[in-house]
Design a protein around this motif. Structure first.
Motif, short mmCIF file in Angstrom:
data_model
loop_
_atom_site.label_atom_id
_atom_site.label_comp_id
_atom_site.label_asym_id
_atom_site.label_seq_id
_atom_site.Cartn_x
_atom_site.Cartn_y
_atom_site.Cartn_z
N ASP A 14 0.80 -1.22 0.00
CA ASP A 14 0.00 0.00 0.00
C ASP A 14 0.84 1.27 0.00
N HIS A 51 -6.89 0.24 -5.58
CA HIS A 51 -6.64 1.63 -5.99
C HIS A 51 -5.85 1.72 -7.29
N HIS A 100 -3.78 -8.77 -2.91
CA HIS A 100 -4.07 -7.53 -2.19
C HIS A 100 -5.10 -7.73 -1.08
N HIS A 142 -3.96 -4.12 1.92
CA HIS A 142 -5.31 -3.58 1.86
C HIS A 142 -5.80 -2.98 3.17
N HIS A 166 -4.04 -1.69 5.78
CA HIS A 166 -3.21 -0.61 6.35
C HIS A 166 -2.94 -0.85 7.84
FE LIG Z 1 -4.57 0.66 0.46
#
Ligand SMILES: [Fe+2]
Ligand SMILES: [Fe+2]
Length: 322
Positions: free
Chosen positions: A43, A120, A191, A229, A231
């Protein structure tokens, strides 16, 4: 389905990646040194022209700080794995900035980079500007042979959405690869983690239909699943396989709050050191911090210990002294 694989041709020597031989590892305990070592980051969420993410997070500076910390370990990893959300908006210039930040580090470490797509990201730009491939909407997948350790990158993204899914074609592709075991087993990198989260927002953005993935990896040589994903760092079991989620390099979720009020903070960034042993795989969380440390342990200390017999080492370092 495009494979970014290097040919699975057996055990490459460290020189195959143009890197120096690592220093011999000592083994003072019952486990031989790790067979393979991976750096697991996640990320990065870079933005073009290094705009501040959410108006407050300097994602490029935070990535560079994390890369410096990873390099400071002195470890020569067998691969550097980024588990998605490489950019925040899928902008071409953000992918170029990511390459500029990471590729020199990977070159110095002599390690291949495993790029995994996140929600993202945008597949077309990721393919063209990061990987130099045709800009299609095909899932971004790949297979790497790290001297017998197989790494498979899955693409759990759904174009146009932030939740995750794996379609039938990708699962079938995965099943075909896993039909043949690898000498040191397989690590999946994806992810969206196949785990629950106590933070409600992530349930909306979860990997859907996880039972289908469980059915594909059941009974195979998959030994670990690396993901991002969320965080924040977390771990759990999925279909009998350990799952390890690396926190983000950009910002992390402040979990020291009620779950409904969890938000991002510019602190707590970390990466994972993944050590692959014959019997197990460990995932060490490395906080990226500026903090003073002691100076008791050193290479000289290890060298001195290595000259002792096991009994002498116990006397020297394990015996409690009044
Ligand atoms: Fe993220
Ligand atoms: Fe994500």
């Amino acid at each position: 389905m495009v494979s970014l694989s290097s040919p699975e041709t057996g055990e490459p020597s460290p020189e195959a990646f143009g890197r120096p031989q690592p220093a011999p590892q000592v083994a003072f305990g019952q486990y031989p040194p790790a067979r393979r070592t991976l750096l697991h980051l996640s990320d990065t969420h870079l933005l073009a022209a290094n705009r501040a993410l959410g108006g407050r997070f300097d994602t490029a500076a935070n990535l560079n700080r994390t890369l410096e910390a990873a390099e400071a370990t002195g470890i020569r990893p067998d691969a550097i794995i980024f588990t998605g959300d490489l950019t925040d908006l899928g902008e071409p210039d953000a992918y170029l900035a990511l390459r500029e930040a990471v590729e020199p580090v990977a070159a110095r470490l002599g390690a291949p980079i495993v790029w995994v797509a996140g929600n993202h990201d945008e597949r077309t730009a990721l393919r063209r500007d990061l990987l130099g491939l045709e800009p299609t909407e095909e899932p971004v997948t790949g297979v790497w042979d790290l001297g017998g350790l197989r790494v498979i990158a899955l693409d759990s993204t759904v174009p146009g959405w932030h939740h995750g899914d794996l379609d039938a074609a990708q699962l079938a592709w995965l099943g075909e690869i896993l039909a043949t075991p690898a000498p040191l087993g397989t690590v999946l990198a994806m992810h969206h983690p196949p785990l629950p989260s106590h933070v409600p927002l992530f349930d909306i953005l979860e990997l859907r239909d996880q039972g289908r993935l469980a059915a594909v990896i059941a009974g195979t040589d998959v030994r670990a699943i690396l993901a991002g994903h969320l965080h924040y760092s977390t771990s759990g079991m999925f279909a009998g396989v350990p799952v390890s989620v690396a926190a983000a390099t950009c910002y992390t979720m402040d979990l020291a709050r009620p779950a409904a009020e969890v938000n991002g903070m510019d602190a707590g960034q970390s990466f994972h050191l993944v050590h692959v042993y014959d019997e197990t795989i460990t995932h060490a969380v490395v906080p990226v911090v500026d903090a003073q440390t002691g100076d008791y342990f050193s290479a000289e200390w290890v060298e001195r210990m290595s000259r002792l017999t096991p009994e002498e080492r116990l006397e020297e370092f394990s015996r409690k002294r009044p």
